[in-house]
Design a protein around this motif. Structure first.
Motif, PDB file in Angstrom:
ATOM      1  N   ILE A   1      12.063   4.515  -0.708  1.00 40.05           N
ATOM      2  CA  ILE A   1      11.015   3.877  -1.505  1.00 40.05           C
ATOM      3  C   ILE A   1      11.272   2.369  -1.606  1.00 40.05           C
ATOM      4  O   ILE A   1      10.348   1.554  -1.487  1.00 40.05           O
TER       5      ILE A   1
ATOM      6  N   THR B   1       3.981  -0.087  -5.232  1.00 37.26           N
ATOM      7  CA  THR B   1       3.657  -0.072  -3.790  1.00 37.26           C
ATOM      8  C   THR B   1       2.155   0.111  -3.587  1.00 37.26           C
ATOM      9  O   THR B   1       1.548  -0.586  -2.771  1.00 37.26           O
ATOM     10  N   VAL B   2       1.550   1.002  -4.352  1.00 33.33           N
ATOM     11  CA  VAL B   2       0.091   1.202  -4.237  1.00 33.33           C
ATOM     12  C   VAL B   2      -0.629  -0.089  -4.614  1.00 33.33           C
ATOM     13  O   VAL B   2      -1.589  -0.508  -3.963  1.00 33.33           O
TER      14      VAL B   2
ATOM     15  N   SER C   1      -1.105   7.851   1.854  1.00 35.36           N
ATOM     16  CA  SER C   1       0.155   8.559   1.580  1.00 35.36           C
ATOM     17  C   SER C   1       0.806   8.021   0.324  1.00 35.36           C
ATOM     18  O   SER C   1       1.312   8.793  -0.502  1.00 35.36           O
ATOM     19  N   GLN C   2       0.745   6.712   0.149  1.00 30.89           N
ATOM     20  CA  GLN C   2       1.392   6.130  -1.038  1.00 30.89           C
ATOM     21  C   GLN C   2       0.665   6.522  -2.312  1.00 30.89           C
ATOM     22  O   GLN C   2       1.296   6.768  -3.338  1.00 30.89           O
TER      23      GLN C   2
ATOM     24  N   GLN D   1       0.350   9.218   6.776  1.00 34.05           N
ATOM     25  CA  GLN D   1       1.192   8.194   7.402  1.00 34.05           C
ATOM     26  C   GLN D   1       1.555   8.610   8.834  1.00 34.05           C
ATOM     27  O   GLN D   1       1.441   7.798   9.768  1.00 34.05           O
TER      28      GLN D   1
ATOM     29  N   ALA E   1       6.464   3.545  -7.068  1.00 35.56           N
ATOM     30  CA  ALA E   1       5.328   4.179  -6.379  1.00 35.56           C
ATOM     31  C   ALA E   1       4.035   3.440  -6.709  1.00 35.56           C
ATOM     32  O   ALA E   1       3.255   3.081  -5.823  1.00 35.56           O
TER      33      ALA E   1
ATOM     34  N   CYS F   1       0.924  -5.018   4.630  1.00 39.88           N
ATOM     35  CA  CYS F   1       1.109  -3.551   4.663  1.00 39.88           C
ATOM     36  C   CYS F   1       0.503  -2.987   5.950  1.00 39.88           C
ATOM     37  O   CYS F   1       0.074  -1.844   5.997  1.00 39.88           O
TER      38      CYS F   1
END
Lengths: 10, 212
Positions: free
Chosen positions: B16, B74-75, B36-37, B134, B71, B29
């Motif tokens: 992660i 990242t999104v 997936s994220q 992904q 998480a 990105c």
């Protein structure tokens, strides 16, 4: 199945 | 706690962090599946609701918070901060084909028909297929940056180590969590093809992974 198992895992 | 589970959690955390830092430092990105994220953020959200209802250990609580924060962060990077670099046309996996069966199955096959239990079961089933967008994106673009393959390697390794943890716990304490084990096996199987490419291509120093 044991529903009250301790959910100690991530 | 045993060494397999500890190593597994560390691999999960490393994966992660690798992904987050890659996006943050490259400010891009590209090649990353936002879907997936989002699914992983959903996995953590539905699994870690017990953060508010039961305290297991400092480690357990800290790791859950760290996974949730990273998480969602990242999104955020993918869909907001660096959205201009997001390859939405390549990230075309139909996640509804994952969510509907997973949601249905979590109502059918669970340990107890209770909200927290159903949500936990949903998160276990969802995690086993969350990486598919992904992997699909990589087959579609035909390549993956090496840093992305390292991310996938640690992510796949984490659940493989959890399988070892379940073997260990079965033999030492008779612990057997059928739903988690079956899902974990399915999840790890999805990585087998990737592991093969990873060991034969990336680790041979060819840098980028290009699919045949």
């Amino acid at each position: 199945a044991d529903s009250e198992k301790d959910k100690d895992e991530l | 706690m045993n060494i397999f589970r500890l190593l597994g959690d560390m691999c999960h955390l490393v994966a992660i962090i690798i992904l987050f830092l890659k996006i943050w430092r490259s400010k891009s990105c590209a090649g990353i599946s936002g879907k997936s994220q989002v699914l992983f953020a959903l996995v953590f959200t539905t699994r870690y609701l017990d953060l508010f209802t039961s305290f297991i250990s400092v480690y357990n609580t800290v790791m859950k918070v760290v996974f949730l924060v990273l998480a969602y962060a990242t999104v955020y990077l993918i869909y907001l901060r660096f959205r201009s670099t997001y390859n939405s046309e390549s990230d075309s996996f139909r996640v509804e084909f994952l969510l509907v069966p997973v949601a249905g199955l979590s109502f059918l096959e669970n340990y107890a028909f209770a909200p927290l239990e159903i949500l936990w079961t949903f998160s276990i089933y969802l995690e086993s297929v969350a990486i598919l967008p992904q992997l699909f994106m990589i087959t579609k673009t035909g390549e993956a940056e090496s840093i992305t393959t390292h991310y996938l390697f640690f992510l796949g390794l984490y659940r493989a180590l959890y399988l070892a943890n379940w073997v260990w716990r079965y033999h030492t304490e008779g612990f057997f969590d059928q739903i988690a084990v079956v899902s974990g096996v399915v999840q790890t199987i999805f990585y087998c093809d990737f592991f093969y490419l990873y060991f034969t291509k990336v680790l041979r120093g060819s840098g980028k992974m290009t699919l045949p």
